[in-house]
Design a protein around this motif. Sequence first.
Motif, short mmCIF file in Angstrom:
data_model
loop_
_atom_site.label_atom_id
_atom_site.label_comp_id
_atom_site.label_asym_id
_atom_site.label_seq_id
_atom_site.Cartn_x
_atom_site.Cartn_y
_atom_site.Cartn_z
N GLY A 1 79.81 -2.27 -9.42
CA GLY A 1 81.04 -1.82 -9.05
C GLY A 1 81.11 0.15 -9.33
O GLY A 1 79.78 0.53 -10.08
N ASP B 1 83.98 0.97 -10.55
CA ASP B 1 84.30 1.74 -11.64
C ASP B 1 83.34 1.07 -12.86
O ASP B 1 83.43 0.97 -14.04
N ASP B 2 81.95 0.86 -13.14
CA ASP B 2 80.85 0.15 -13.78
C ASP B 2 80.88 1.64 -14.74
O ASP B 2 80.70 3.02 -14.41
N VAL C 1 80.56 5.83 -13.85
CA VAL C 1 82.53 7.05 -13.90
C VAL C 1 81.79 7.57 -14.22
O VAL C 1 82.25 8.88 -14.86
N SER D 1 86.66 1.15 -4.40
CA SER D 1 87.05 0.47 -5.82
C SER D 1 88.47 0.57 -5.96
O SER D 1 88.86 1.42 -6.83
N PRO D 2 89.57 -0.38 -5.75
CA PRO D 2 90.53 -0.11 -6.10
C PRO D 2 91.12 0.42 -7.80
O PRO D 2 91.98 1.04 -8.44
N GLU D 3 89.91 -0.07 -8.81
CA GLU D 3 89.91 0.09 -10.49
C GLU D 3 89.53 1.59 -10.59
O GLU D 3 90.49 2.65 -11.11
N ILE D 4 88.62 2.38 -9.45
CA ILE D 4 88.29 3.74 -10.23
C ILE D 4 89.37 4.93 -9.23
O ILE D 4 89.62 5.68 -10.18
N ALA E 1 92.06 3.54 -9.60
CA ALA E 1 93.99 3.72 -10.44
C ALA E 1 93.36 4.70 -11.25
O ALA E 1 94.23 5.66 -12.21
N GLN E 2 92.35 4.80 -12.09
CA GLN E 2 92.16 5.55 -13.19
C GLN E 2 92.00 7.12 -12.77
O GLN E 2 92.62 8.11 -13.61
N ALA F 1 92.95 3.06 -2.20
CA ALA F 1 91.58 2.31 -1.95
C ALA F 1 91.89 2.20 -0.53
O ALA F 1 92.86 1.49 -0.10
#
Length: 265
Positions: A9, A11-12, A16, A70-73, A75-76, A90
């Motif tokens: 991922g 966002d792993d 990161v 990655s939507p998570e990264i 967002a971060q 994303a």
Amino acid sequence: MAYQDGHLGGDDPNIVKFYESRRAESCCHYLLPHLKPSYSILDVGCGPGGITSDLAGLVPHGKVLGIDLSPEIVAQAAMKYQAPNLSFEAGDAEILDEKFPEASFDVVHAHMSLLHFKDPVKALKAWYRICKPGGIIACRNGKNFDIISLKPDLPVIRKTWPLNEDWMKWRGSDPEAGLHKEEWAREAGWLDEQRGGKLVMSESRQVHPIPMGAITGPFLDVLIKEGRTSAEEMVRLDQAWKEWEATEGHEFVTLASEMLYFKTK
């Protein structure tokens, strides 16, 4: 992309941490002299956004968009870096021509992301299409998996290095993408005579201030099952990187390949 297959991922935490150390001055120095304050820039595979944010500061009258799978990264990055001319989205960097109209950006920039694409030639064609006439496409990748300098030079780290290369290939990435970029650019039609663009290749040191971390996840199970490593050896590797990081004056340097393409007006 390799990340899209679920092998790793974006966002792993290890990824990161590794990517957050990247900044514009150290990672796209070959591009910076060509930037103008009003440029619009697309940062492909922006990750946690450090380089993207730096680029936004260099084009105060322009705009910078960072895109990552990655939507998570994303967002971060959007939470950590904020500026009037900076945004994050994303999206799949391999199909950018479906996301953006032709001639959308003055600069299309990608740092260490092309190696993760299943079809790099398709990606380069898309980058050409969304780059404005007179614009620039900039791409940097590791040239190969060789270490130029490792201080302290701990044997266990070098012993496991081939496993890290196999790990990248298993994820669907190409650790030697830097060796193929010029070939891919030609296949993408960048150097067709009627287009008249200019391609500039260069090399420089890529300094990694922190380690990526030890191999984890399903591939580690495969390595152990095949007898190519052991859980104990991976523990030693993790300990070695921690020792390396804690040593004053530590250094980890590889060779990077840079590609600048100047699109004709």
